[in-house]
Design a protein around this motif. Sequence first.
Motif, PDB file in Angstrom:
ATOM      1  N   ARG A 160      75.174  55.030 -31.968  1.00  0.00           N
ATOM      2  CA  ARG A 160      75.002  53.745 -32.647  1.00  0.00           C
ATOM      3  C   ARG A 160      76.272  52.897 -32.564  1.00  0.00           C
ATOM      4  O   ARG A 160      76.236  51.697 -32.817  1.00  0.00           O
ATOM      5  CB  ARG A 160      74.662  53.960 -34.122  1.00  0.00           C
ATOM      6  N   TYR A 161      77.379  53.528 -32.206  1.00  0.00           N
ATOM      7  CA  TYR A 161      78.669  52.838 -32.237  1.00  0.00           C
ATOM      8  C   TYR A 161      79.207  52.681 -30.818  1.00  0.00           C
ATOM      9  O   TYR A 161      78.899  53.476 -29.926  1.00  0.00           O
ATOM     10  CB  TYR A 161      79.651  53.613 -33.116  1.00  0.00           C
ATOM     11  N   GLU A 194      72.831  61.267 -31.652  1.00  0.00           N
ATOM     12  CA  GLU A 194      72.277  59.924 -31.758  1.00  0.00           C
ATOM     13  C   GLU A 194      73.025  59.083 -32.786  1.00  0.00           C
ATOM     14  O   GLU A 194      73.068  57.853 -32.689  1.00  0.00           O
ATOM     15  CB  GLU A 194      70.790  59.986 -32.131  1.00  0.00           C
TER      16      GLU A 194
END
Length: 236
Positions: free
Chosen positions: A68-69, A64
């Motif tokens: 985020r990127y 996870e």
Amino acid sequence: MMEFDPESIAQFDGTDGKPIYIVHQGRVFDVSESRMWKGGLHMKRHHAGKDLTTDIQAAPHGLEVLERYPQVGVVRQKAPAPASPGFLRKLVEKYPILRRHPHPMTVHFPIAFLLAAPLFNVLYLATGLGAFETTSFHCLAAGLLFTPIVMATGFLTWRINYMGRRLRPVDVKMAVSSLMFVVSLAAFLWRLERPHLADSFGTAGTVYLLLTLSLIPMVSVIGWYGAKLTFPVERG
């Protein structure tokens, strides 16, 4: 989606203001905005511009964090090189823990025992307490017992993780480990044959002490090069 190969992805390593890309299971992520990847180095261990699939599997966080990127591309798959024998590949597929843990787990035993042996010898000579000399001999025996095990797990790790490629740290570790085993075996057999070998500062006792003391720099060299593989030294 852009397509990369291992050579082109290596250019995005965060140096000289370059973007910071990492690869996980063929997916390329841009982590340039992460303060944990400043300069293309994460935790002083993981370098950008590389496939970090195995490293991320052993990380304390889940996937996870990567999600985020942005994903900026994929890596073209190449035919895998026949790096290791078939039985090794099958063994690792069945027991993935073998890729990471056997060598780091076992390497601490000979380090501790073969450092303790000369130190207890010095304590014996300084205090005259026979228990210290006995403990030194026992540590020498334990270090001798574990050294072949560690050399075997190191060889396994080298074949699996580094595909048997010649690396200077590995060459040094193999050479010094072999020498350390020979020296510790010689000292152990000599002390076994002559139980009072360390009782005096005569020629035999002095040579025996020097043999055990020589284990300290050998263990230190092995530990240093092992650490360089695990935690590469940053270059300024």
